[in-house]
Scaffold this motif. Sequence first.
Motif, PDB file in Angstrom:
ATOM      1  N   LEU A  37     -26.464 -19.234  38.435  1.00 28.68           N
ATOM      2  CA  LEU A  37     -25.598 -20.410  38.811  1.00 28.68           C
ATOM      3  C   LEU A  37     -25.774 -20.833  40.157  1.00 28.68           C
ATOM      4  O   LEU A  37     -26.226 -22.120  40.510  1.00 28.68           O
ATOM      5  CB  LEU A  37     -24.142 -20.151  38.735  1.00 28.68           C
ATOM      6  CG  LEU A  37     -23.519 -19.677  37.464  1.00 28.68           C
ATOM      7  CD1 LEU A  37     -22.130 -19.569  37.337  1.00 28.68           C
ATOM      8  CD2 LEU A  37     -24.002 -20.716  36.280  1.00 28.68           C
ATOM      9  N   ARG A  60     -27.430 -24.843  41.808  1.00 35.79           N
ATOM     10  CA  ARG A  60     -26.430 -25.740  42.366  1.00 35.79           C
ATOM     11  C   ARG A  60     -27.329 -27.039  42.786  1.00 35.79           C
ATOM     12  O   ARG A  60     -28.412 -26.944  43.128  1.00 35.79           O
ATOM     13  CB  ARG A  60     -26.326 -24.915  43.791  1.00 35.79           C
ATOM     14  CG  ARG A  60     -24.643 -25.289  44.298  1.00 35.79           C
ATOM     15  CD  ARG A  60     -24.525 -24.561  45.546  1.00 35.79           C
ATOM     16  NE  ARG A  60     -23.824 -23.177  45.457  1.00 35.79           N
ATOM     17  CZ  ARG A  60     -22.628 -23.191  45.525  1.00 35.79           C
ATOM     18  NH1 ARG A  60     -21.957 -23.886  46.073  1.00 35.79           N
ATOM     19  NH2 ARG A  60     -22.307 -21.669  45.442  1.00 35.79           N
ATOM     20  N   GLY A  61     -26.733 -28.282  42.853  1.00 42.07           N
ATOM     21  CA  GLY A  61     -27.317 -29.384  43.121  1.00 42.07           C
ATOM     22  C   GLY A  61     -28.273 -29.900  42.172  1.00 42.07           C
ATOM     23  O   GLY A  61     -28.826 -30.928  41.930  1.00 42.07           O
ATOM     24  N   LEU A  89     -24.209 -29.814  39.418  1.00 36.98           N
ATOM     25  CA  LEU A  89     -23.523 -28.514  39.710  1.00 36.98           C
ATOM     26  C   LEU A  89     -23.354 -28.655  41.285  1.00 36.98           C
ATOM     27  O   LEU A  89     -24.048 -28.313  42.018  1.00 36.98           O
ATOM     28  CB  LEU A  89     -24.142 -27.271  39.278  1.00 36.98           C
ATOM     29  CG  LEU A  89     -23.392 -26.138  39.703  1.00 36.98           C
ATOM     30  CD1 LEU A  89     -22.056 -26.038  38.956  1.00 36.98           C
ATOM     31  CD2 LEU A  89     -24.182 -24.750  39.267  1.00 36.98           C
ATOM     32  N   ARG A  90     -21.827 -28.975  41.431  1.00 39.86           N
ATOM     33  CA  ARG A  90     -21.348 -29.049  43.130  1.00 39.86           C
ATOM     34  C   ARG A  90     -20.823 -27.503  43.362  1.00 39.86           C
ATOM     35  O   ARG A  90     -21.029 -27.229  44.612  1.00 39.86           O
ATOM     36  CB  ARG A  90     -20.583 -30.048  43.226  1.00 39.86           C
ATOM     37  CG  ARG A  90     -19.731 -30.222  44.494  1.00 39.86           C
ATOM     38  CD  ARG A  90     -18.677 -31.194  44.671  1.00 39.86           C
ATOM     39  NE  ARG A  90     -17.837 -31.109  45.720  1.00 39.86           N
ATOM     40  CZ  ARG A  90     -16.986 -31.768  45.984  1.00 39.86           C
ATOM     41  NH1 ARG A  90     -16.753 -32.827  45.448  1.00 39.86           N
ATOM     42  NH2 ARG A  90     -15.937 -31.464  46.829  1.00 39.86           N
ATOM     43  N   ALA A  91     -20.259 -26.931  42.619  1.00 41.93           N
ATOM     44  CA  ALA A  91     -19.769 -25.551  43.095  1.00 41.93           C
ATOM     45  C   ALA A  91     -19.049 -24.812  42.051  1.00 41.93           C
ATOM     46  O   ALA A  91     -18.868 -25.348  40.858  1.00 41.93           O
ATOM     47  CB  ALA A  91     -18.406 -26.037  44.025  1.00 41.93           C
ATOM     48  N   PHE A  92     -19.036 -23.600  41.990  1.00 47.57           N
ATOM     49  CA  PHE A  92     -18.456 -22.611  41.283  1.00 47.57           C
ATOM     50  C   PHE A  92     -17.840 -21.527  41.897  1.00 47.57           C
ATOM     51  O   PHE A  92     -18.179 -21.393  43.300  1.00 47.57           O
ATOM     52  CB  PHE A  92     -19.601 -22.085  40.308  1.00 47.57           C
ATOM     53  CG  PHE A  92     -20.457 -21.368  40.783  1.00 47.57           C
ATOM     54  CD1 PHE A  92     -21.753 -21.807  41.350  1.00 47.57           C
ATOM     55  CD2 PHE A  92     -20.442 -19.933  41.124  1.00 47.57           C
ATOM     56  CE1 PHE A  92     -22.695 -21.245  42.213  1.00 47.57           C
ATOM     57  CE2 PHE A  92     -21.312 -19.482  41.849  1.00 47.57           C
ATOM     58  CZ  PHE A  92     -22.645 -19.726  42.235  1.00 47.57           C
ATOM     59  N   ASP A  93     -16.895 -20.617  41.302  1.00 47.49           N
ATOM     60  CA  ASP A  93     -16.549 -19.563  42.140  1.00 47.49           C
ATOM     61  C   ASP A  93     -16.712 -18.297  41.022  1.00 47.49           C
ATOM     62  O   ASP A  93     -17.251 -18.504  39.943  1.00 47.49           O
ATOM     63  CB  ASP A  93     -15.044 -19.702  42.473  1.00 47.49           C
ATOM     64  CG  ASP A  93     -14.084 -19.929  41.367  1.00 47.49           C
ATOM     65  OD1 ASP A  93     -14.276 -19.755  40.242  1.00 47.49           O
ATOM     66  OD2 ASP A  93     -13.049 -20.676  41.778  1.00 47.49           O
ATOM     67  N   ILE A  95     -15.714 -18.442  37.608  1.00 51.10           N
ATOM     68  CA  ILE A  95     -16.590 -19.485  36.749  1.00 51.10           C
ATOM     69  C   ILE A  95     -15.791 -20.956  36.572  1.00 51.10           C
ATOM     70  O   ILE A  95     -16.195 -21.840  36.018  1.00 51.10           O
ATOM     71  CB  ILE A  95     -17.045 -19.286  35.620  1.00 51.10           C
ATOM     72  CG1 ILE A  95     -17.339 -17.410  35.492  1.00 51.10           C
ATOM     73  CG2 ILE A  95     -18.154 -19.863  35.038  1.00 51.10           C
ATOM     74  CD1 ILE A  95     -18.452 -17.253  36.449  1.00 51.10           C
ATOM     75  N   ASN A  96     -14.792 -21.155  37.592  1.00 44.14           N
ATOM     76  CA  ASN A  96     -14.271 -22.546  37.819  1.00 44.14           C
ATOM     77  C   ASN A  96     -15.443 -23.262  38.246  1.00 44.14           C
ATOM     78  O   ASN A  96     -16.194 -22.821  39.162  1.00 44.14           O
ATOM     79  CB  ASN A  96     -13.116 -22.671  38.610  1.00 44.14           C
ATOM     80  CG  ASN A  96     -11.963 -21.890  38.363  1.00 44.14           C
ATOM     81  OD1 ASN A  96     -11.577 -22.042  36.970  1.00 44.14           O
ATOM     82  ND2 ASN A  96     -11.172 -21.303  39.267  1.00 44.14           N
ATOM     83  N   VAL A 117     -17.352 -27.373  39.647  1.00 44.77           N
ATOM     84  CA  VAL A 117     -17.044 -28.637  39.727  1.00 44.77           C
ATOM     85  C   VAL A 117     -18.409 -29.349  39.581  1.00 44.77           C
ATOM     86  O   VAL A 117     -19.521 -28.765  40.061  1.00 44.77           O
ATOM     87  CB  VAL A 117     -16.505 -28.949  41.373  1.00 44.77           C
ATOM     88  CG1 VAL A 117     -16.677 -30.488  41.535  1.00 44.77           C
ATOM     89  CG2 VAL A 117     -15.330 -28.481  41.271  1.00 44.77           C
ATOM     90  N   GLU A 152     -20.706 -32.949  39.584  1.00 46.42           N
ATOM     91  CA  GLU A 152     -20.516 -34.661  39.989  1.00 46.42           C
ATOM     92  C   GLU A 152     -21.406 -35.549  38.908  1.00 46.42           C
ATOM     93  O   GLU A 152     -22.122 -34.968  38.342  1.00 46.42           O
ATOM     94  CB  GLU A 152     -21.006 -34.619  41.508  1.00 46.42           C
ATOM     95  CG  GLU A 152     -20.160 -34.172  42.281  1.00 46.42           C
ATOM     96  CD  GLU A 152     -19.966 -34.487  44.027  1.00 46.42           C
ATOM     97  OE1 GLU A 152     -21.322 -34.490  44.056  1.00 46.42           O
ATOM     98  OE2 GLU A 152     -19.223 -34.142  44.569  1.00 46.42           O
ATOM     99  N   VAL A 210     -15.686 -33.842  38.390  1.00 48.03           N
ATOM    100  CA  VAL A 210     -14.813 -33.096  37.322  1.00 48.03           C
ATOM    101  C   VAL A 210     -14.984 -31.579  37.420  1.00 48.03           C
ATOM    102  O   VAL A 210     -16.030 -31.048  37.666  1.00 48.03           O
ATOM    103  CB  VAL A 210     -15.091 -33.537  35.696  1.00 48.03           C
ATOM    104  CG1 VAL A 210     -16.566 -32.850  35.591  1.00 48.03           C
ATOM    105  CG2 VAL A 210     -14.066 -32.810  34.733  1.00 48.03           C
ATOM    106  N   PHE A 211     -13.562 -31.248  37.451  1.00 47.12           N
ATOM    107  CA  PHE A 211     -13.237 -29.528  37.640  1.00 47.12           C
ATOM    108  C   PHE A 211     -12.953 -28.981  36.457  1.00 47.12           C
ATOM    109  O   PHE A 211     -12.136 -29.649  35.441  1.00 47.12           O
ATOM    110  CB  PHE A 211     -12.049 -29.613  38.722  1.00 47.12           C
ATOM    111  CG  PHE A 211     -11.436 -28.101  38.665  1.00 47.12           C
ATOM    112  CD1 PHE A 211     -11.859 -27.428  39.917  1.00 47.12           C
ATOM    113  CD2 PHE A 211     -10.606 -27.663  37.722  1.00 47.12           C
ATOM    114  CE1 PHE A 211     -11.239 -25.839  40.016  1.00 47.12           C
ATOM    115  CE2 PHE A 211     -10.272 -26.219  37.804  1.00 47.12           C
ATOM    116  CZ  PHE A 211     -10.539 -25.620  39.018  1.00 47.12           C
ATOM    117  N   LEU A 212     -13.807 -27.960  36.099  1.00 49.75           N
ATOM    118  CA  LEU A 212     -13.768 -27.324  34.627  1.00 49.75           C
ATOM    119  C   LEU A 212     -13.220 -26.029  34.862  1.00 49.75           C
ATOM    120  O   LEU A 212     -13.636 -24.967  35.878  1.00 49.75           O
ATOM    121  CB  LEU A 212     -15.063 -27.217  34.095  1.00 49.75           C
ATOM    122  CG  LEU A 212     -15.624 -28.695  33.957  1.00 49.75           C
ATOM    123  CD1 LEU A 212     -16.851 -28.972  34.717  1.00 49.75           C
ATOM    124  CD2 LEU A 212     -16.128 -28.625  32.180  1.00 49.75           C
TER     125      LEU A 212
END
Lengths: 76, 76, 76, 76, 76, 76, 76
Positions: G11, G15-16, G33-37, G40-41, G43, G45, G62-64
């Motif tokens: 992942l 990113r980007g 893909l801007r962000a994940f944790d 697997i949340n 974000v 863009e 969008v936040f998933l």
Amino acid sequence: MSEVSRPLDALNEARGKRVIIDLKNGRQYVGKLRAFDIHINVVLEEAEERADGEVKRKMGTVFLRGDTITIISPQV
Amino acid sequence: MSEVSRPLDALNEARGKRVIIDLKNGRQYVGKLRAFDIHINVVLEEAEERADGEVKRKMGTVFLRGDTITIISPQV
Amino acid sequence: MSEVSRPLDALNEARGKRVIIDLKNGRQYVGKLRAFDIHINVVLEEAEERADGEVKRKMGTVFLRGDTITIISPQV
Amino acid sequence: MSEVSRPLDALNEARGKRVIIDLKNGRQYVGKLRAFDIHINVVLEEAEERADGEVKRKMGTVFLRGDTITIISPQV
Amino acid sequence: MSEVSRPLDALNEARGKRVIIDLKNGRQYVGKLRAFDIHINVVLEEAEERADGEVKRKMGTVFLRGDTITIISPQV
Amino acid sequence: MSEVSRPLDALNEARGKRVIIDLKNGRQYVGKLRAFDIHINVVLEEAEERADGEVKRKMGTVFLRGDTITIISPQV
Amino acid sequence: MSEVSRPLDALNEARGKRVIIDLKNGRQYVGKLRAFDIHINVVLEEAEERADGEVKRKMGTVFLRGDTITIISPQV
């Protein structure tokens, strides 16, 4: 793309703004994002429940339990 | 919008007031919010179960297990 | 409304009394509340399983796994 | 009602006795309760699987994963 | 009934023997039990997938994720 | 049967080999196993999505969230 | 195959870049893909929601929520 790298940062940026939240059961809530936590429990203000694009209920404040949420998106 | 920033603060403000709670199974409970915890287990008093806008059961006190709850909203 | 503020306190008050428990699968159990824990695992005594208002099974003691429970309400 | 106050105590009393276990998928298992743990994982011996009151499979020993169980009841 | 009292002991006794595993989605796997862990993740060898009593796939080694398993039973 | 006794050891042996992964939603992914973790999150390379035995999508790299996986099996 | 061995590394490499994300409810999101944790949340863009290959909603950010995601795949 901003330099933010954690998903919750994106929610933090949306605080005080109107967001759209979809639930697992197909319902949609639109309102001003007042609060959220790490479980993605969320509180909206001036909230509406929508189904098929129509407003079903005006709700004022609404607490949404995190595990029922699929997506959160700031209104564009 | 008040200065409250955590979701459970919104539930705390609703304590002692009438709230509407929707469950994942489609049932709805309306009653006075007596107690809640971090799992969003909730206790209502003077509670009613509703379906399709009609009262199905008068229940007095009812304990709702948190993981079955989708939303909690103070009655407007 | 009593001064109790935690959901499990309400279950504690119901100990030894007859309660109605609804499960996620639509089944309903009625019996005397003998025990519960923080997972909301519950034991009823003199229990009956009901469906559509009719008694389906007399069960004596029954252990109900917490994550299958939606609501618990003392009989009024 | 005995002085037992924790749900697992009731399972402990049932050890070595025949119990009925219902699963979330609607299947039912009847057998002698040999073992259980805090997740409510269970082992039955001399077990049978039933559906609609009929024996579907004779199974000898069967391990049942806790999170699929809805209720456990000693046979009366 | 043996003196074993923990559910995982029963799985340990079945190691190297043929077991039947039912999943929540209705599929069934039969094979030699090679490994399991506390999440009930399981590895079978010489495994077959069955549906309605018929072999659907020969699979050699198969890893089954624990939370999809309902029961595990040594073949009788 | 090898002397391996933990389920993740079997996944480790499959690293770099082609595996079949079934999801809870009925979809199937086939690809080279590049990585996995204790949650059974998996990354495949040179992956394909299949349904009813037919290739639906060529996907290159794909990350599969562990809790949606039912089984993982090295291709025979 | 690169030397990366943990799923989240894949992942991180994405990113980007534009990724496709499938949810348990059948919806699909495509975006950068801007962000994940670790949950697997995610974000995205410049995101779009798709169904049956057609764009249903343009969503910006969008936040998933992680537990609703089945797969994440970089666009090829």
